[in-house]
Design a protein around this motif. Structure first.
Motif, mmCIF file in Angstrom:
data_model
loop_
_atom_site.group_PDB
_atom_site.id
_atom_site.type_symbol
_atom_site.label_atom_id
_atom_site.label_comp_id
_atom_site.label_asym_id
_atom_site.label_seq_id
_atom_site.Cartn_x
_atom_site.Cartn_y
_atom_site.Cartn_z
ATOM 1 N N HIS A 1 13.856 -1.454 -11.428
ATOM 2 C CA HIS A 1 14.521 -0.431 -10.598
ATOM 3 C C HIS A 1 16.026 -0.368 -10.906
ATOM 4 O O HIS A 1 16.868 -0.433 -10.015
ATOM 5 C CB HIS A 1 14.282 -0.710 -9.112
ATOM 6 C CG HIS A 1 12.828 -0.746 -8.735
ATOM 7 N ND1 HIS A 1 12.029 0.376 -8.741
ATOM 8 C CD2 HIS A 1 12.035 -1.768 -8.346
ATOM 9 C CE1 HIS A 1 10.795 0.038 -8.372
ATOM 10 N NE2 HIS A 1 10.771 -1.244 -8.146
ATOM 11 N N ARG B 1 4.639 -12.987 -3.920
ATOM 12 C CA ARG B 1 3.783 -12.662 -5.057
ATOM 13 C C ARG B 1 4.153 -13.538 -6.255
ATOM 14 O O ARG B 1 5.209 -14.147 -6.290
ATOM 15 C CB ARG B 1 3.960 -11.180 -5.453
ATOM 16 C CG ARG B 1 3.323 -10.211 -4.496
ATOM 17 C CD ARG B 1 3.691 -8.771 -4.822
ATOM 18 N NE ARG B 1 5.092 -8.484 -4.517
ATOM 19 C CZ ARG B 1 5.690 -7.313 -4.727
ATOM 20 N NH1 ARG B 1 5.005 -6.316 -5.270
ATOM 21 N NH2 ARG B 1 6.949 -7.129 -4.400
ATOM 22 N N ALA C 1 12.638 -3.503 0.204
ATOM 23 C CA ALA C 1 12.346 -3.041 -1.165
ATOM 24 C C ALA C 1 11.183 -3.783 -1.817
ATOM 25 O O ALA C 1 10.776 -3.438 -2.924
ATOM 26 C CB ALA C 1 13.597 -3.186 -2.030
ATOM 27 N N ASN C 2 10.668 -4.806 -1.136
ATOM 28 C CA ASN C 2 9.499 -5.517 -1.697
ATOM 29 C C ASN C 2 8.428 -5.641 -0.614
ATOM 30 O O ASN C 2 7.965 -6.740 -0.301
ATOM 31 C CB ASN C 2 9.892 -6.890 -2.257
ATOM 32 C CG ASN C 2 10.489 -7.828 -1.214
ATOM 33 O OD1 ASN C 2 11.108 -7.385 -0.236
ATOM 34 N ND2 ASN C 2 10.304 -9.115 -1.404
ATOM 35 N N LEU D 1 2.972 0.827 -11.473
ATOM 36 C CA LEU D 1 3.555 1.016 -10.137
ATOM 37 C C LEU D 1 2.454 1.323 -9.126
ATOM 38 O O LEU D 1 2.518 0.925 -7.961
ATOM 39 C CB LEU D 1 4.572 2.176 -10.172
ATOM 40 C CG LEU D 1 5.291 2.487 -8.857
ATOM 41 C CD1 LEU D 1 6.110 1.282 -8.387
ATOM 42 C CD2 LEU D 1 6.205 3.706 -9.005
ATOM 43 N N PRO E 1 5.184 -5.068 -0.611
ATOM 44 C CA PRO E 1 3.928 -5.759 -0.933
ATOM 45 C C PRO E 1 4.060 -7.285 -0.929
ATOM 46 O O PRO E 1 3.062 -7.995 -0.875
ATOM 47 C CB PRO E 1 3.583 -5.245 -2.334
ATOM 48 C CG PRO E 1 4.300 -3.943 -2.446
ATOM 49 C CD PRO E 1 5.581 -4.137 -1.688
ATOM 50 N N MET F 1 1.004 -1.198 -6.393
ATOM 51 C CA MET F 1 1.953 -1.616 -5.356
ATOM 52 C C MET F 1 2.329 -0.441 -4.454
ATOM 53 O O MET F 1 2.633 -0.609 -3.275
ATOM 54 C CB MET F 1 3.212 -2.237 -5.983
ATOM 55 C CG MET F 1 2.943 -3.526 -6.711
ATOM 56 S SD MET F 1 2.120 -4.816 -5.721
ATOM 57 C CE MET F 1 0.406 -4.591 -6.141
ATOM 58 N N LYS G 1 9.605 -9.320 -9.130
ATOM 59 C CA LYS G 1 10.808 -8.564 -8.744
ATOM 60 C C LYS G 1 11.921 -8.740 -9.771
ATOM 61 O O LYS G 1 11.907 -9.656 -10.597
ATOM 62 C CB LYS G 1 11.310 -9.040 -7.373
ATOM 63 C CG LYS G 1 10.409 -8.645 -6.228
ATOM 64 C CD LYS G 1 10.071 -7.160 -6.197
ATOM 65 C CE LYS G 1 11.215 -6.266 -5.751
ATOM 66 N NZ LYS G 1 10.771 -4.835 -5.668
HETATM 67 C C1 PYR Z 1 7.326 -1.537 -6.692
HETATM 68 C C2 PYR Z 1 8.081 -2.735 -6.315
HETATM 69 O O1 PYR Z 1 9.235 -2.865 -6.629
HETATM 70 C C3 PYR Z 1 7.422 -3.767 -5.547
HETATM 71 O O2 PYR Z 1 6.191 -3.757 -5.412
HETATM 72 O O3 PYR Z 1 8.122 -4.664 -5.034
#
Ligand code: PYR
Ligand code: NAI
Length: 377
Positions: free
Chosen positions: A96, A15, A299-300, A129, A302, A132, A75
């Motif tokens: 986060h 992204r 953790a990512n 948020l 998307p 995603m 990120k």
């Molecule tokens: C929410 C998140 O940390 C992400 O889309 O990677």
């Protein structure tokens, strides 16, 4: 304001924090946008696409970070980027911090004003948020279905079943945005779906939306243990905004799952809700096995569908970036309750109560952090 968009460096993070359409919006308001060379390639945007909308392409990350007053990312910065931090730099991205104490310390030490997408709140929703979470919730079922295949280490079941054969069971813990989108996909595939949430009101809403296509259960250890033991696919989708995720699924519960079952803990970015998950995995190597159960803890998520995700994310982030750029960060945060809830660090203090509590550090409201700074200078 000069706004910098670095290329993302996390594993398989394709992204980018702005689209050419977003550059146009910032440019038209009189701001300069610097985009690191090839930052948009993974999402299908070329350097030329950005140039045509008025962005300046910068070759080196270091040059971009140093020249920018505000950095927009997707990120959280990785350790190799901490050296770019400096007092007064504005950082606008997912952070986060409850699960990232070293990053929190670096942001404090270098007096960065960091605004986390995931804690910006409007009327008890988290608008930066949500898109995603929609993506990750939908992905969680297609990923789980894939790992349930024998060739990928799973039990070898089809979630949909076929006539004469039972359908697969999906248990979803947390019935917010991730949970609802996971449920949509699981129902669409024909699985048997259970959703657990702490909020009886939320369960009522889910019952109104899905009717008899789902089983709703209130969140308590008894119901969680039962739903975990029955699940072929378990989805972790709980959030307490800003805080570390509660460990609701114990190791003993995981031991009751059938070998070859799958856990997708989407809540891993806040530390995860499953006790047997002790590491964040990457798109390169997303799954590990414990007690015969496949655990997925990326953790990512998307980042794997960047074209969809970049557009969905920037649709909601750019209006806030514009407010910050137009008004300056202090005025923008003072004027906007939403941005105020997003500020995680300022002038060396933690300015988000839930993050401070998760990290066991002092909480300082943004205006007090500013006053301390003014008094000291
Ligand atoms: C929410 C998140 O940390 C992400 O889309 O990677
Ligand atoms: N791994 C990834 O790539 C991604 C992770 N996420 C993460 O997914 C998580 C969920 O996000 P959203 O669905 O947007 O949050 P949300 O706020 O929409 O939903 C969270 C739900 O958890 C429920 N909940 C809170 N405590 C609970 C408990 N003890 N038991 C059961 N339910 C409980 C809440 O009532 C709420 O309905 C977050 O940590 C978010 O950051 C989101 C997108 C991508």
């Amino acid at each position: 304001m000069i706004i910098g968009i670095p290329k993302e460096i996390k594993n398989n993070e394709n992204r980018v924090a702005i689209t050419p359409a977003g550059v146009t919006i910032l440019n038209n308001a009189g701001h300069r946008v610097l985009v690191e060379k090839d930052a948009g390639i993974g999402s299908g945007f070329t350097n030329e696409d950005y140039r045509l909308t008025g962005a300046e392409i910068v070759d080196q990350a270091s040059e971009l970070w140093h020249a920018s007053e505000m950095i927009m990312k997707v990120k959280e910065p990785l350790a190799s980027e901490y050296g770019y931090f400096r007092p007064g730099l504005i950082l606008f991205t997912y952070l986060h911090l409850a699960a990232e104490p070293a990053l929190a310390k670096a942001l404090q030490d270098d007096k960065v004003v960091s605004i986390a997408y995931e804690t910006i709140a409007v009327n008890r929703t988290l608008p930066l948020l949500t898109p995603m979470s929609e993506v990750a919730g939908r992905m969680s079922i297609q990923i789980g279905a894939q790992y349930l295949q024998k060739s990928n280490g799973g039990q070898g079941i089809l979630l949909a079943g076929v006539p004469g054969v039972s359908r697969g069971k999906v248990s979803i813990i947390g019935g917010g945005v991730v949970g609802t989108n996971a449920a949509k996909m699981a129902i669409g595939l024909g699985a048997e779906v259970t959703i657990i949430d702490l909020s009886a009101d939320r369960l009522r809403q889910l019952d109104d939306i899905f009717g008899s296509q789902i089983q709703t259960l209130i969140s308590n250890p008894f119901n969680i243990a039962k739903a975990v033991s029955e699940a072929d696919l378990l989805i972790g989708a709980v959030l307490i905004p800003g805080a570390k995720a509660p460990r609701l699924v114990t190791e003993d519960m995981v031991k009751t799952m059938k070998p070859g079952s799958v856990i997708v803990d989407v809540a891993i970015d806040q530390g995860g809700i499953v006790e047997t998950i002790d590491k964040v995995t990457t798109h390169d190597n997303p799954v590990f096995v414990k007690h015969g159960v496949l655990h997925y803890s990326v953790a990512n998520m998307p980042g794997a569908v960047p074209r969809t995700s970049t557009i969905a994310l920037t649709n909601v982030t750019v209006p806030y970036a514009l407010q910050i750029a137009n008004q300056g960060v202090v005025q923008a945060v003072t004027n906007s309750g939403a941005l105020q809830s997003g500020v995680n660090t300022a002038n060396g203090s933690i300015t988000c109560a839930a993050v401070a509590s998760a990290l066991g550090t002092a909480f300082t409201p943004f205006d007090e952090a500013l006053e301390q700074h003014t008094a000291a200078s």
